[in-house]
Design a protein around this motif. Sequence first.
Motif, PDB file in Angstrom:
ATOM      1  N   GLU A  25       6.743   3.728  -6.813  1.00  0.00           N
ATOM      2  CA  GLU A  25       7.139   3.006  -8.019  1.00  0.00           C
ATOM      3  C   GLU A  25       6.662   3.723  -9.283  1.00  0.00           C
ATOM      4  OE1 GLU A  25       6.081  -1.093  -7.651  1.00  0.00           O
ATOM      5  OE2 GLU A  25       7.657  -1.460  -6.172  1.00  0.00           O
ATOM      6  N   SER A  26       5.521   4.383  -9.202  1.00  0.00           N
ATOM      7  CA  SER A  26       5.063   5.097 -10.401  1.00  0.00           C
ATOM      8  C   SER A  26       5.663   6.502 -10.483  1.00  0.00           C
ATOM      9  CB  SER A  26       3.531   5.170 -10.435  1.00  0.00           C
ATOM     10  OG  SER A  26       3.054   5.811  -9.282  1.00  0.00           O
ATOM     11  N   VAL A  28       8.666   7.684  -8.752  1.00  0.00           N
ATOM     12  CA  VAL A  28      10.122   7.844  -8.637  1.00  0.00           C
ATOM     13  C   VAL A  28      10.828   6.803  -9.505  1.00  0.00           C
ATOM     14  CG1 VAL A  28      12.100   7.948  -7.075  1.00  0.00           C
ATOM     15  CG2 VAL A  28       9.880   8.733  -6.291  1.00  0.00           C
ATOM     16  N   SER A  29      10.708   5.546  -9.132  1.00  0.00           N
ATOM     17  CA  SER A  29      11.360   4.485  -9.896  1.00  0.00           C
ATOM     18  C   SER A  29      10.850   3.141  -9.388  1.00  0.00           C
ATOM     19  CB  SER A  29      12.878   4.580  -9.689  1.00  0.00           C
ATOM     20  OG  SER A  29      13.504   3.424 -10.147  1.00  0.00           O
ATOM     21  N   ALA A  30      10.859   2.144 -10.258  1.00  0.00           N
ATOM     22  CA  ALA A  30      10.382   0.817  -9.857  1.00  0.00           C
ATOM     23  C   ALA A  30      11.539  -0.118  -9.523  1.00  0.00           C
ATOM     24  CB  ALA A  30       9.526   0.219 -10.965  1.00  0.00           C
ATOM     25  N   THR A  31      12.721   0.447  -9.271  1.00  0.00           N
ATOM     26  CA  THR A  31      13.869  -0.414  -8.987  1.00  0.00           C
ATOM     27  C   THR A  31      13.730  -1.051  -7.598  1.00  0.00           C
ATOM     28  OG1 THR A  31      15.054   1.467  -8.127  1.00  0.00           O
ATOM     29  CG2 THR A  31      15.500   0.901 -10.418  1.00  0.00           C
ATOM     30  N   PRO A  80       9.029  14.580  -9.600  1.00  0.00           N
ATOM     31  CA  PRO A  80       8.914  13.261 -10.221  1.00  0.00           C
ATOM     32  C   PRO A  80      10.272  12.705 -10.678  1.00  0.00           C
ATOM     33  CG  PRO A  80       8.012  14.962 -11.656  1.00  0.00           C
ATOM     34  CD  PRO A  80       8.316  15.608 -10.360  1.00  0.00           C
ATOM     35  N   PHE A  81      10.472  11.423 -10.452  1.00  0.00           N
ATOM     36  CA  PHE A  81      11.666  10.668 -10.887  1.00  0.00           C
ATOM     37  C   PHE A  81      12.964  11.159 -10.252  1.00  0.00           C
ATOM     38  CE2 PHE A  81       8.673  10.903 -14.530  1.00  0.00           C
ATOM     39  CZ  PHE A  81       8.158   9.626 -14.391  1.00  0.00           C
ATOM     40  N   GLN A  83      15.429  10.871  -7.378  1.00  0.00           N
ATOM     41  CA  GLN A  83      15.710   9.951  -6.266  1.00  0.00           C
ATOM     42  C   GLN A  83      16.188  10.675  -5.012  1.00  0.00           C
ATOM     43  OE1 GLN A  83      17.928   6.436  -7.267  1.00  0.00           O
ATOM     44  NE2 GLN A  83      16.094   5.499  -8.100  1.00  0.00           N
TER      45      GLN A  83
END
Lengths: 185, 497
Positions: A25-26, A28-31, A80-81, A83
């Motif tokens: 969540e920190s 890549v993404s918190a979706t 990082p980030f 997907q």
Amino acid sequence: MYHTRCFLYGLFFAVLQYSYFLALESGVSATMTIYMTVVFSWLAGTWVGLRLGSPVLRPYHTLLSLAAYLGTLLCVRQFPFDQRVLPFCAAGVSVSGFMVGIFFRSYARHFRQAKALFFSENNGFILGLMVALWGFLEFGKTFLVAVPLVLSTGLLLLDWAMDLRERQLFPALDRLRARSLGNER
Amino acid sequence: MEPPLQKTLLLLLCGINLILLQFVMLREFSMILTGIEIVLVLLSAAYFLGFSIGYSVSDLLPLGAVKGALFALFLLHLTLPFSPRWLAGYLVSQGARQYLLLTFLFVGAFLMSTAYSIFLPRWVEEQGSSEAVGRFYSFEVLGSMLGVVLLGAAMSRGNLLLLMMLYLSTLLLIIHLLHRSYVLLSVMGILIGFYGVCFARLDQGSLEYFLKSSKHFTTVHSLYRVHSPYQKVDVVENDKGARFLYLNGLLDFNSTFLEDFNYFLSELPARLQGKSKVLIVGSGSMSSVSHVAPYAVSIETVEIDQAVAIAGRDFFSNYNHLSNVPNWSLVIDDAKHYLGSHPEKKYDLVIMDVPAPTTIQEALLHSREFYALVGKHLTEQGIVSVSLSGDFEPGNLTPTTVAAGLMSAFPQSWVVTSSSARRSFAMAGWRIRFGREGIEALLKGRPQETFAVFDRAAMDRTVGDTTPFSLDQMEVVLRNNVRRLGAMYFPNNQKGL
């Protein structure tokens, strides 16, 4: 002693699962996709471990689980980030879940009552949830690396020490019993 | 040997319901108790404690008692999610707010998950073989996997009724597998049908009762209520027509005094920047859009939760005037991911319209690392505007911690404290084009406004050696959570906390 080990494994599983969430969540993404991926992969790994895994938990299972986790952390840090790392992360989570399945199969042999196995593991899991929250808020990403590492190493050492004790203690007890039976005769 | 079909099916259904119930319980209870991080973890712990209770009594109860308990559970869960709201509203109206947390942790532990965890150890022990653990448990885990899929499908529509119908139908099947009574099956089926028919009215009525009791409304009308994948989203209107947006029970927008909030967070920096390319992180009521629109070349809003975006667009159109903003676009994504995966995007103004950092996710959006990421997306004279979620004073934890994060990421910054907005705001960037005179000139034109402007040196003195939120530590979230929890539920023990 198996109750304590079971409790500690529960704690380890909670910390590991929570750490996966926090790392992804920190990093890549918190979706919701990420959350669902972690939960589903963990459960899928556990299912495979329960159905097809080894009936005995070996040290390399714990090491594999830890390696999968550290690999996922590294993957997230390197990209990082992005997907596109998600399938690799899901595979890592599944490997850790796989170890959970093997743990239940393996530890069931040591409990006369199944409820004691689930009870001890679940209580450890509850404590692990709280430890993970407190640990991450206090120590941040150091916690994400250090605590799963320390816990898994501690469990490996504990398992090794217990196995050693059993291997030395039980033959000694058997010899003692045989001797006392011989005396009776 | 494979376990009997009836038992495997029942464990599969238990697995489904454990996932669905956990979601409903966490959402509803956190809305009632306010969704701060520590409450979420305590509720999760209570939910898992229910498992432990179930395991420990699994071989003590006769099957008849288990059957009876499950039917009682069905009747109780037929009142979800209304009964917790009524109970909470009643406790608050009787001046017993301090018992809310303990009551709901107790309910969470004993009346939610306990019954589902009785079967697994019971049947493993009946089988009398350690091998049975793997076989039986795998069916419960398979059910949980199915539960995750069903949850995802129901939540993509934000439809609580659909989720509850799925949950109750699964519970009906569990009870039927145990009782094998078609009369009981028919009765329960009718009750579920009745539940479905009455759901909308009860959902609205119970929510309005709870809000009236707990949020000091004389009359309140619920306009929009959704369990999104991220939070419980509620839009309500009071007797004077003022609208309020609640996220997990926490007020996000109040159409009376939060208009001033939007002036300071959005309009003031937009005026100071002039014609700008703007990014708004988080949407809420989306009223910040109308505040920046006259000064913006283009406006992008990035919001993680589609339900919040819909609430803002459809129920706060009098405040956000989105139909009059042709150059506005909405992106549904996590801001970290959006910025991280679009390195080419540059903005003159980034507005952080996000809630105060009461959870890890919110704190991450106020962290040194996130501000550094925002910095990469600012033009040379671009700025980021942030609410400090309180008065900027030495020792005031949240405002000084957020400001410390901005100061560690940017060389230039200003803080403005406002009497009308009841909090302070910060603007930071690489090379800010305006100074104190520019800020004061705009604020002096506002009627009944008392304000203070802090330059970098004054900010340094106020922040002192405060450590910013970062991936290395977020201890302030924990301290604020504990303080907040103490103020809400243990008012007499504040010193101890």
